[in-house]
Design an enzyme around this catalytic site. Structure first.
Site, PDB file in Angstrom:
ATOM      1  N   LYS A 123       0.824  -1.228   0.000  1.00 52.46           N
ATOM      2  CA  LYS A 123       0.000   0.000   0.000  1.00 52.46           C
ATOM      3  C   LYS A 123       0.848   1.263   0.000  1.00 52.46           C
ATOM      4  O   LYS A 123       0.566   2.211  -0.717  1.00 52.46           O
ATOM      5  CB  LYS A 123      -0.886   0.094   1.257  1.00 52.46           C
ATOM      6  CG  LYS A 123      -1.839  -1.017   1.469  1.00 52.46           C
ATOM      7  CD  LYS A 123      -2.734  -0.719   2.667  1.00 52.46           C
ATOM      8  CE  LYS A 123      -2.010  -0.498   3.981  1.00 52.46           C
ATOM      9  NZ  LYS A 123      -1.393  -1.679   4.573  1.00 52.46           N
ATOM     10  N   ARG A 134      -7.836   2.266  10.750  1.00 49.51           N
ATOM     11  CA  ARG A 134      -7.477   0.883  11.080  1.00 49.51           C
ATOM     12  C   ARG A 134      -8.487   0.250  12.028  1.00 49.51           C
ATOM     13  O   ARG A 134      -8.366  -0.927  12.353  1.00 49.51           O
ATOM     14  CB  ARG A 134      -6.099   0.871  11.744  1.00 49.51           C
ATOM     15  CG  ARG A 134      -4.949   0.547  10.795  1.00 49.51           C
ATOM     16  CD  ARG A 134      -3.675   0.667  11.594  1.00 49.51           C
ATOM     17  NE  ARG A 134      -2.601  -0.167  11.150  1.00 49.51           N
ATOM     18  CZ  ARG A 134      -1.571   0.291  10.431  1.00 49.51           C
ATOM     19  NH1 ARG A 134      -1.537   1.533  10.029  1.00 49.51           N
ATOM     20  NH2 ARG A 134      -0.575  -0.515  10.121  1.00 49.51           N
ATOM     21  N   ARG A 189      13.347  -7.526   5.727  1.00 52.69           N
ATOM     22  CA  ARG A 189      13.648  -6.107   5.488  1.00 52.69           C
ATOM     23  C   ARG A 189      14.777  -5.644   6.396  1.00 52.69           C
ATOM     24  O   ARG A 189      14.836  -6.000   7.571  1.00 52.69           O
ATOM     25  CB  ARG A 189      12.410  -5.251   5.773  1.00 52.69           C
ATOM     26  CG  ARG A 189      11.478  -5.209   4.603  1.00 52.69           C
ATOM     27  CD  ARG A 189      10.479  -4.089   4.768  1.00 52.69           C
ATOM     28  NE  ARG A 189       9.382  -4.266   3.826  1.00 52.69           N
ATOM     29  CZ  ARG A 189       8.258  -3.580   3.859  1.00 52.69           C
ATOM     30  NH1 ARG A 189       8.057  -2.681   4.788  1.00 52.69           N
ATOM     31  NH2 ARG A 189       7.318  -3.789   2.976  1.00 52.69           N
ATOM     32  N   ARG A 236      14.280  -3.520  11.892  1.00 50.20           N
ATOM     33  CA  ARG A 236      13.455  -2.636  12.720  1.00 50.20           C
ATOM     34  C   ARG A 236      12.629  -3.465  13.703  1.00 50.20           C
ATOM     35  O   ARG A 236      12.196  -4.559  13.368  1.00 50.20           O
ATOM     36  CB  ARG A 236      12.505  -1.843  11.811  1.00 50.20           C
ATOM     37  CG  ARG A 236      12.581  -0.350  12.004  1.00 50.20           C
ATOM     38  CD  ARG A 236      11.771   0.375  10.969  1.00 50.20           C
ATOM     39  NE  ARG A 236      10.355  -0.018  10.961  1.00 50.20           N
ATOM     40  CZ  ARG A 236       9.502   0.325  10.006  1.00 50.20           C
ATOM     41  NH1 ARG A 236       9.894   1.038   8.985  1.00 50.20           N
ATOM     42  NH2 ARG A 236       8.247  -0.044  10.065  1.00 50.20           N
ATOM     43  N   ARG A 276       1.294  -8.113  14.188  1.00 50.90           N
ATOM     44  CA  ARG A 276       0.707  -7.065  13.330  1.00 50.90           C
ATOM     45  C   ARG A 276      -0.367  -7.662  12.411  1.00 50.90           C
ATOM     46  O   ARG A 276      -1.411  -7.044  12.186  1.00 50.90           O
ATOM     47  CB  ARG A 276       1.806  -6.397  12.492  1.00 50.90           C
ATOM     48  CG  ARG A 276       2.652  -5.422  13.303  1.00 50.90           C
ATOM     49  CD  ARG A 276       3.905  -5.034  12.561  1.00 50.90           C
ATOM     50  NE  ARG A 276       3.654  -4.244  11.370  1.00 50.90           N
ATOM     51  CZ  ARG A 276       4.522  -4.097  10.371  1.00 50.90           C
ATOM     52  NH1 ARG A 276       5.697  -4.691  10.413  1.00 50.90           N
ATOM     53  NH2 ARG A 276       4.227  -3.339   9.338  1.00 50.90           N
TER      54      ARG A 276
HETATM   55  P1  AMP Z   1       2.436   1.200   9.274  1.00 51.57           P
HETATM   56  O1  AMP Z   1       3.697   1.843   8.828  1.00 51.57           O
HETATM   57  O2  AMP Z   1       1.198   1.752   8.600  1.00 51.57           O
HETATM   58  O3  AMP Z   1       2.464  -0.320   9.223  1.00 51.57           O
HETATM   59  O4  AMP Z   1       2.251   1.599  10.823  1.00 51.57           O
HETATM   60  C1  AMP Z   1       3.228   1.226  11.784  1.00 51.57           C
HETATM   61  C2  AMP Z   1       2.583   1.166  13.165  1.00 51.57           C
HETATM   62  O5  AMP Z   1       2.073   2.467  13.527  1.00 51.57           O
HETATM   63  C3  AMP Z   1       1.382   0.236  13.281  1.00 51.57           C
HETATM   64  O6  AMP Z   1       1.768  -1.100  13.498  1.00 51.57           O
HETATM   65  C4  AMP Z   1       0.647   0.846  14.476  1.00 51.57           C
HETATM   66  O7  AMP Z   1       1.266   0.502  15.701  1.00 51.57           O
HETATM   67  C5  AMP Z   1       0.872   2.336  14.268  1.00 51.57           C
HETATM   68  N1  AMP Z   1      -0.220   2.930  13.468  1.00 51.57           N
HETATM   69  C6  AMP Z   1      -0.142   3.451  12.203  1.00 51.57           C
HETATM   70  N2  AMP Z   1      -1.332   3.878  11.778  1.00 51.57           N
HETATM   71  C7  AMP Z   1      -2.212   3.637  12.786  1.00 51.57           C
HETATM   72  C8  AMP Z   1      -3.610   3.831  12.951  1.00 51.57           C
HETATM   73  N3  AMP Z   1      -4.365   4.364  11.978  1.00 51.57           N
HETATM   74  N4  AMP Z   1      -4.162   3.456  14.134  1.00 51.57           N
HETATM   75  C9  AMP Z   1      -3.433   2.935  15.123  1.00 51.57           C
HETATM   76  N5  AMP Z   1      -2.122   2.698  15.022  1.00 51.57           N
HETATM   77  C10 AMP Z   1      -1.491   3.034  13.875  1.00 51.57           C
END
Ligand code: AMP
Length: 213
Positions: free
Chosen positions: A13, A88, A122, A155, A166
């Site tokens: 995405k 989310r 990664r 990371r 996740r």
């Molecule tokens: P991402 O890079 O989108 O996978 O986001 C990394 C982490 O940030 C996620 O695993 C969540 O812990 C947090 N995060 C990002 N976006 C959200 C959201 N809309 N709601 C809650 N947590 C978020």
């Protein structure tokens, strides 16, 4: 052009939101990127978010909704935006409805094997944050960044056990949004399998078709 790219982590995405955003001249808004920036700046929000992120869980709704709200009120969003990683949860989706009118939700689909291959392996540079992949995009010298020769590391949220959490978090909290947006007639399914370039081209065609460009 106000769109959401929905789908599990590792489905591509972020990459495609970046490309499609450049194509249409609208910003990609990734709440994950915003939170990582806050952590780097050691802000109050960053401090609160870090623990949830490292564990593979979600940052509390109230914090993230406020963050998103202030981001999409900026001038660069007047022509629209692509949301990557927001909403989310159902609570976030409902809050978004009172902030902005979404026109299209693209639901990215990829096999479990494809997701695991993209998410596992990664590597990130400690200094310049360049990203590598042990199989798809390995560094020239093992463990060292091609650009600045600094050490590469995995990371925290890309370690196997956190990846699993996740994905479970996605199934439990985010997957119900597919039905939520389908019922509103806003959702289109998209097969994200394939080379980045081909996937990008198909994606633009799908968006054009659904937004009658
Ligand atoms: P991402 O890079 O989108 O996978 O986001 C990394 C982490 O940030 C996620 O695993 C969540 O812990 C947090 N995060 C990002 N976006 C959200 C959201 N809309 N709601 C809650 N947590 C978020």
């Amino acid at each position: 052009m106000r769109m959401i790219f929905l789908g599990p982590p590792g489905v591509g995405k972020g990459t495609h939101a970046q490309e499609a955003g450049e194509h249409y001249g609208i910003p990609k808004i990734s709440t994950g990127d915003i939170l990582r920036e806050e952590i780097k700046n050691d802000s109050e929000l960053g401090k609160k978010a870090q623990e949830y992120m490292n564990a593979g869980g979600l940052v509390p709704d109230d914090l993230i909704i406020e963050t998103l709200k202030s981001r999409i009120s900026r001038d660069d969003c007047i022509e629209g935006f692509i949301l990557d990683g927001f909403p989310r949860t159902l609570e976030q989706a409902e809050a978004l409805e009172s902030i902005s009118e979404i026109e299209l939700v693209v639901n990215f689909n990829l096999s479990y094997g494809g997701i695991m291959q993209r998410l596992g392996g990664r590597l990130t540079c400690r200094k310049c944050e360049a990203i590598y992949h042990v199989k798809n995009n390995p560094p020239k010298r093992e463990g060292l960044c091609d650009l600045c020769s600094s050490e590469l590391y995995v990371r925290e949220d890309q370690k196997p056990e956190v990846i699993e959490t996740r994905l479970k978090t996605y199934e439990r909290e985010t997957k119900p949004l597919i039905d939520y947006y389908r019922k509103k007639n806003l959702l289109v399914d998209f097969n994200a399998e394939g080379e980045v370039k081909d996937v990008s081209e198909r994606l633009i065609k799908l968006i054009d078709k659904n937004l009658n460009q």
